[in-house]
Design a protein around this motif. Structure first.
Motif, PDB file in Angstrom:
ATOM      1  N   ALA A 269       0.868  -1.192   0.000  1.00 57.50           N
ATOM      2  CA  ALA A 269       0.000   0.000   0.000  1.00 57.50           C
ATOM      3  C   ALA A 269       0.890   1.223   0.000  1.00 57.50           C
ATOM      4  CB  ALA A 269      -0.922   0.012   1.218  1.00 57.50           C
ATOM      5  N   LEU A 270       0.559   2.208  -0.809  1.00 54.53           N
ATOM      6  CA  LEU A 270       1.282   3.481  -0.860  1.00 54.53           C
ATOM      7  C   LEU A 270       2.775   3.281  -1.108  1.00 54.53           C
ATOM      8  CD1 LEU A 270      -0.516   5.159   2.182  1.00 54.53           C
ATOM      9  CD2 LEU A 270      -1.040   5.459  -0.242  1.00 54.53           C
ATOM     10  N   GLY A 271       3.103   2.267  -1.918  1.00 55.77           N
ATOM     11  CA  GLY A 271       4.503   2.048  -2.292  1.00 55.77           C
ATOM     12  C   GLY A 271       5.333   1.339  -1.245  1.00 55.77           C
ATOM     13  N   LEU A 276       3.650 -10.138   7.210  1.00 52.69           N
ATOM     14  CA  LEU A 276       2.859 -10.406   8.410  1.00 52.69           C
ATOM     15  C   LEU A 276       3.774 -10.380   9.631  1.00 52.69           C
ATOM     16  CD1 LEU A 276       0.621 -13.282   7.007  1.00 52.69           C
ATOM     17  CD2 LEU A 276      -0.149 -10.992   7.650  1.00 52.69           C
ATOM     18  N   PRO A 277       3.299  -9.849  10.764  1.00 50.51           N
ATOM     19  CA  PRO A 277       1.956  -9.342  11.032  1.00 50.51           C
ATOM     20  C   PRO A 277       1.791  -7.855  10.762  1.00 50.51           C
ATOM     21  CG  PRO A 277       3.169  -9.450  13.077  1.00 50.51           C
ATOM     22  CD  PRO A 277       4.110  -9.925  12.003  1.00 50.51           C
ATOM     23  N   GLY A 278       2.776  -7.196  10.095  1.00 52.47           N
ATOM     24  CA  GLY A 278       2.641  -5.774   9.811  1.00 52.47           C
ATOM     25  C   GLY A 278       3.981  -5.076   9.712  1.00 52.47           C
ATOM     26  N   LYS A 279       5.021  -5.830   9.383  1.00 51.47           N
ATOM     27  CA  LYS A 279       6.364  -5.268   9.287  1.00 51.47           C
ATOM     28  C   LYS A 279       6.610  -4.713   7.885  1.00 51.47           C
ATOM     29  CE  LYS A 279      11.252  -6.510   9.796  1.00 51.47           C
ATOM     30  NZ  LYS A 279      12.191  -7.633   9.994  1.00 51.47           N
ATOM     31  N   ILE A 280       7.046  -3.445   7.800  1.00 49.34           N
ATOM     32  CA  ILE A 280       7.382  -2.849   6.504  1.00 49.34           C
ATOM     33  C   ILE A 280       8.779  -3.307   6.112  1.00 49.34           C
ATOM     34  CG2 ILE A 280       7.762  -0.688   5.254  1.00 49.34           C
ATOM     35  CD1 ILE A 280       5.763   0.625   7.238  1.00 49.34           C
ATOM     36  N   LEU A 289       2.398  10.131   0.137  1.00 55.52           N
ATOM     37  CA  LEU A 289       2.224   9.519   1.447  1.00 55.52           C
ATOM     38  C   LEU A 289       2.892   8.156   1.542  1.00 55.52           C
ATOM     39  CD1 LEU A 289      -1.525  10.362   2.127  1.00 55.52           C
ATOM     40  CD2 LEU A 289       0.430  11.209   3.428  1.00 55.52           C
ATOM     41  N   ARG A 290       3.345   7.863   2.768  1.00 53.08           N
ATOM     42  CA  ARG A 290       3.812   6.534   3.120  1.00 53.08           C
ATOM     43  C   ARG A 290       3.037   6.084   4.351  1.00 53.08           C
ATOM     44  NH1 ARG A 290      10.426   7.301   2.620  1.00 53.08           N
ATOM     45  NH2 ARG A 290      10.473   7.564   0.343  1.00 53.08           N
ATOM     46  N   LEU A 291       3.130   4.793   4.662  1.00 53.24           N
ATOM     47  CA  LEU A 291       2.376   4.269   5.797  1.00 53.24           C
ATOM     48  C   LEU A 291       2.767   4.944   7.106  1.00 53.24           C
ATOM     49  CD1 LEU A 291       2.295   0.456   4.908  1.00 53.24           C
ATOM     50  CD2 LEU A 291       0.410   2.082   4.768  1.00 53.24           C
ATOM     51  N   ASP A 292       4.036   5.324   7.226  1.00 60.21           N
ATOM     52  CA  ASP A 292       4.449   5.965   8.480  1.00 60.21           C
ATOM     53  C   ASP A 292       4.025   7.433   8.551  1.00 60.21           C
ATOM     54  OD1 ASP A 292       6.217   6.761   6.561  1.00 60.21           O
ATOM     55  OD2 ASP A 292       7.998   5.912   7.500  1.00 60.21           O
ATOM     56  N   ASP A 293       3.385   7.950   7.490  1.00 56.42           N
ATOM     57  CA  ASP A 293       2.830   9.313   7.525  1.00 56.42           C
ATOM     58  C   ASP A 293       1.384   9.338   8.018  1.00 56.42           C
ATOM     59  OD1 ASP A 293       5.122  10.487   6.356  1.00 56.42           O
ATOM     60  OD2 ASP A 293       4.416   9.944   4.343  1.00 56.42           O
ATOM     61  N   GLY A 320      -0.298  -0.504  10.834  1.00 53.71           N
ATOM     62  CA  GLY A 320      -0.846   0.618  11.599  1.00 53.71           C
ATOM     63  C   GLY A 320      -1.299   1.783  10.750  1.00 53.71           C
ATOM     64  N   GLY A 321      -2.012   2.711  11.401  1.00 56.11           N
ATOM     65  CA  GLY A 321      -2.434   3.942  10.761  1.00 56.11           C
ATOM     66  C   GLY A 321      -3.786   3.898  10.088  1.00 56.11           C
ATOM     67  N   GLN A 322      -4.407   2.713  10.019  1.00 49.58           N
ATOM     68  CA  GLN A 322      -5.708   2.595   9.353  1.00 49.58           C
ATOM     69  C   GLN A 322      -6.844   2.859  10.336  1.00 49.58           C
ATOM     70  OE1 GLN A 322      -5.403   1.897   6.013  1.00 49.58           O
ATOM     71  NE2 GLN A 322      -3.201   1.728   6.350  1.00 49.58           N
ATOM     72  N   ASP A 323      -7.938   3.412   9.833  1.00 51.94           N
ATOM     73  CA  ASP A 323      -9.116   3.669  10.665  1.00 51.94           C
ATOM     74  C   ASP A 323     -10.318   2.829  10.243  1.00 51.94           C
ATOM     75  OD1 ASP A 323      -8.059   5.812  12.364  1.00 51.94           O
ATOM     76  OD2 ASP A 323      -7.943   6.957  10.498  1.00 51.94           O
ATOM     77  N   VAL A 324     -10.576   2.787   8.939  1.00 60.07           N
ATOM     78  CA  VAL A 324     -11.749   2.081   8.424  1.00 60.07           C
ATOM     79  C   VAL A 324     -11.295   1.120   7.325  1.00 60.07           C
ATOM     80  CG1 VAL A 324     -14.016   2.301   7.317  1.00 60.07           C
ATOM     81  CG2 VAL A 324     -13.220   4.082   8.896  1.00 60.07           C
ATOM     82  N   LEU A 325     -11.818  -0.109   7.361  1.00 55.22           N
ATOM     83  CA  LEU A 325     -11.553  -1.091   6.312  1.00 55.22           C
ATOM     84  C   LEU A 325     -12.873  -1.470   5.655  1.00 55.22           C
ATOM     85  CD1 LEU A 325      -9.827  -3.220   4.773  1.00 55.22           C
ATOM     86  CD2 LEU A 325     -10.284  -4.787   6.692  1.00 55.22           C
TER      87      LEU A 325
END
Length: 340
Positions: A269-271, A276-280, A289-293, A320-325
Motif C-alpha cells: 500500500a502506498l509504495g 505479516l503481522p505488519g512489518k514494513i 504519502l507513506r504508511l508511516d505518515d 498501523g495507521g488505518q481507521d476504516v476497512l
C-alpha cells in the motif's frame, strides 16, 4: 430481525435461499442495466430458463421493468435494495464479523460487503459504493482528500453521488505507468468532478531516486505545495494490493523483488511492502504519502476485497495507521481464519 432470521433458518431454510438468489439477480441487474436475460444468465453462469422465471417474478413484484434495451430496476426496486442488503448481512452474520474484526485489527470500523469481488463484478461495484458512502460520512467543508490509484479506487470515484464543492482532491502517490483510468491523478480528477470540488495533480512517477526527487522539489514550488497538501490531507482513501502483483505493476527489478519476497512481503500500500503481522520490509521512493505518515492524517479508509488479498490486508492493516476497512465477505472470512 435477527430473531426472525433464526426462525427462517430453522423452519424454512429454502426461503432464505430464494431471497438471496433474488437479491443477487436484482443486484446484478442494478449494476449492468439495461441488460437482457441471456446476457444476465451468462454473467451469473445460470440457465436462461431459471433466470427467466426469477426475473418474471421480479417484474410482477414491480421491482424490475422491461424495455427494448433490456431489464432495469424500478424506483421501488432501488428503494428495497438497501433493506435487502441489510437482511443479507444479518443472514450471513456479517455484522458480528465486522465487530469481531474491528476489535481484532484495532480499527474504528470494518464494513463487509456480501460476496467475493474476485469472481463477481457486482461485488466490486458494491465495494466502491460502500467506500464512497464512508467517505461521504467523514467529509466536511474545506477538506483535502488524498486518493491512491487502482481499479477498486476507480470504482470508488465512479460511485460518488454527493457534492462537496469546497473539497480538494489530491493523488496520494505518483503514477505507476499503468492504464490512465487507474492512475491516482485520474482518479483524483474524476472524484473532484463528482464532488464538484477542485483537484491538484502530481506529475511525477513512483520509483524516481531520492536525489532526483529532492532536485525536482527544489526547482518546482508548485510541486512542493502539492506534496505538502498531500502530507496534511484530512482523509486518505487507498487500496491494498498483493506484493507480487504490485511489484510487477511498479516495475520493481527482479533482484529487488527477490529480496522483498525473502523478507516475507505479502501486501503493498502506498509504495510500501509489508510482511505479516505488519512489518514494513521495502519502501519505493516517491513524493507522496507513506504508511508511516498516516498518523498525521485525520481519517484513513482502506478498501480491498477477495480471499486472495487476505494476507495483504492483514499485513498492511497490521503496519498501523488505518481507521476504516471496507472489504468483502470472502476476504473477511479468510482474514478471520488467518487470525485464528
Amino acid at each position: 430481525m435477527e430473531k426472525i432470521i433464526q426462525l427462517q433458518r430453522k423452519f424454512a431454510p429454502e426461503l432464505t435461499q430464494i431471497i438471496e438468489a433474488r437479491y443477487n439477480l436484482l443486484r446484478h441487474i442494478q449494476h449492468t442495466q439495461p441488460v437482457g436475460r441471456r446476457a444476465l444468465a451468462t454473467l451469473l453462469h445460470m440457465g436462461e430458463r431459471v433466470v427467466r422465471a426469477q426475473v418474471d417474478w421480479l417484474k410482477d413484484a414491480g421491482l424490475v421493468e422491461f424495455s427494448p434495451l433490456g431489464m432495469s430496476v424500478t424506483a421501488e426496486g432501488q428503494a428495497i435494495m438497501a433493506d435487502l442488503a441489510e437482511y443479507i448481512r444479518l443472514l450471513r452474520d456479517l455484522v458480528g464479523l465486522e465487530i469481531e474484526l474491528s476489535r481484532q485489527l484495532n480499527l474504528r470500523k470494518v464494513i463487509i460487503i456480501p460476496g467475493d469481488s474476485e469472481i463477481d463484478r457486482a461485488v466490486r461495484r458494491e465495494l466502491g459504493r460502500a467506500t464512497a458512502g464512508v467517505l461521504g460520512q467523514y467529509l466536511t467543508d474545506q477538506m483535502v482528500v488524498a486518493v491512491s490509484g487502482g481499479s477498486t479506487m476507480a470504482k470508488v470515484a465512479e460511485a460518488i453521488n454527493f457534492s462537496f464543492p469546497a473539497t480538494t482532491v489530491v493523488p496520494a502517490r505518483g503514477g505507476l505507468g499503468e492504464v490512465v483510468e487507474y492512475q491516482a491523478n485520474t482518479i483524483a480528477a474524476v472524484m473532484a468532478g463528482k464532488l464538484g470540488g477542485r483537484y491538484r495533480m502530481l506529475h511525477i512517477p513512483d520509483g524516481v531516486n531520492e536525489e532526483t526527487l529532492e532536485a525536482i522539489l527544489d526547482g518546482d514550488t508548485n510541486l512542493r505545495a502539492v506534496a505538502e497538501m498531500i502530507k496534511h490531507a484530512d482523509i486518505l482513501v487507498h487500496g491494498i494490493g498483493e506484493a507480487a502483483e504490485m511489484a510487477e505493476r511498479r516495475g520493481v527489478p527482479p533482484e529487488t523483488f527477490a529480496k522483498i519476497e525473502r523478507c516475507g512481503a505479502v501486501g503493498e500500500a502506498l509504495g510500501q511492502y509489508c510482511a505479516l503481522p505488519g512489518k514494513i520490509v521495502h519502501v519505493t521512493s516517491s513524493i507522496g504519502l507513506r504508511l508511516d505518515d498516516l498518523a498525521g492524517i485525520g481519517t484513513v479508509i482502506a478498501v480491498a476485497g477477495g480471499s486472495a488479498k487476505a494476507k495483504a490486508i492483514l499485513a498492511v492493516v497490521g503496519a498501523g495507521g488505518q481507521d476504516v476497512l471496507v472489504t468483502d465477505e470472502a476476504a473477511a472470512k479468510a482474514i478471520q481464519l488467518l487470525i485464528k
